[in-house]
Scaffold this active site. Sequence first.
Site, PDB file in Angstrom:
ATOM      1  N   TYR A   1     118.955  -3.590 140.855  1.00 15.23           N
ATOM      2  CA  TYR A   1     119.313  -2.358 141.524  1.00 15.23           C
ATOM      3  C   TYR A   1     119.702  -2.160 143.258  1.00 15.23           C
ATOM      4  O   TYR A   1     120.690  -0.696 142.861  1.00 15.23           O
ATOM      5  CB  TYR A   1     117.677  -2.410 142.538  1.00 15.23           C
ATOM      6  CG  TYR A   1     117.200  -0.851 142.986  1.00 15.23           C
ATOM      7  CD1 TYR A   1     116.735   0.192 141.646  1.00 15.23           C
ATOM      8  CD2 TYR A   1     117.165  -0.494 144.047  1.00 15.23           C
ATOM      9  CE1 TYR A   1     116.027   1.236 142.171  1.00 15.23           C
ATOM     10  CE2 TYR A   1     116.458   0.063 144.588  1.00 15.23           C
ATOM     11  CZ  TYR A   1     116.385   1.366 143.740  1.00 15.23           C
ATOM     12  OH  TYR A   1     115.932   2.821 144.422  1.00 15.23           O
TER      13      TYR A   1
ATOM     14  N   SER B   1     128.981  -4.298 131.392  1.00 22.36           N
ATOM     15  CA  SER B   1     128.086  -5.110 132.194  1.00 22.36           C
ATOM     16  C   SER B   1     126.336  -4.309 132.567  1.00 22.36           C
ATOM     17  O   SER B   1     126.445  -2.668 132.271  1.00 22.36           O
ATOM     18  CB  SER B   1     129.149  -4.264 133.397  1.00 22.36           C
ATOM     19  OG  SER B   1     128.724  -4.766 134.324  1.00 22.36           O
TER      20      SER B   1
END
Length: 241
Positions: free
Chosen positions: A157, A141
């Site tokens: 993020y 991922s």
Amino acid sequence: MMHKKTVLITGANKSIGFETARQMGRNGYSVWIGTRDAARGEEAVQLLSAEGVEARPIYIDVTDEASVRQAANRVQTEDGKLDVLINNAGIPGEMVPPSQQSINDIRTIYDTNVFAPVLVTQAFLPALKKVGNANIVMVSSGLGSLGWLSDPGNQFYGVNFLGYNSSKTALNAITVALAKELAASGIKVNAADPGYTATDFNGHSGYRTVQQAASGIVWLATLGEKGPTGGFYFDGVVVPW
């Protein structure tokens, strides 16, 4: 007589795993549908067979060593070899802040996302080594990319899940370690980021389709003899570790 190339995909009865099976079948592979649910496995095989894909269900609980060994023995007995192994099975775990995630939940995630791919790969290595240029694909991922997760400008993020994210980072490290060891055997080991795909994982909120997600996995699964190994890719493009 030429024997059809074979692929085993864990967690293949639905979502990305099922679409990967469909695309591999359309590429001429005989597909082992790895599943923990016999009924769902049979249903997946029937759907694929109706499309002309050669598929067989195989029971495999990737967290249970006896189950994994039994599946590996069956493949050895029936086919004698395995051209491609796709470690697709995975779980998300609790989506909570890192400081609130229980150790037990993290352990459960690691059992499926980290330890299971190692167990499965080790069990199927004898069958993979029977082939001159086998491929192993770890379905990772982008949330396992430390480069992306530490970049405030990256879209992921703020997705700060300790157990799941770190399990995929660990899987990437496993990819590198196995790739280095198995290169001498002609076996390529790579990690695929399928992207943020609409699946049960995220309540189907992802913006990518399973068809798009599977295509990058299939690209790595069908690499030729001179293809790369020990890499991490999203749609054929290198992802930062």
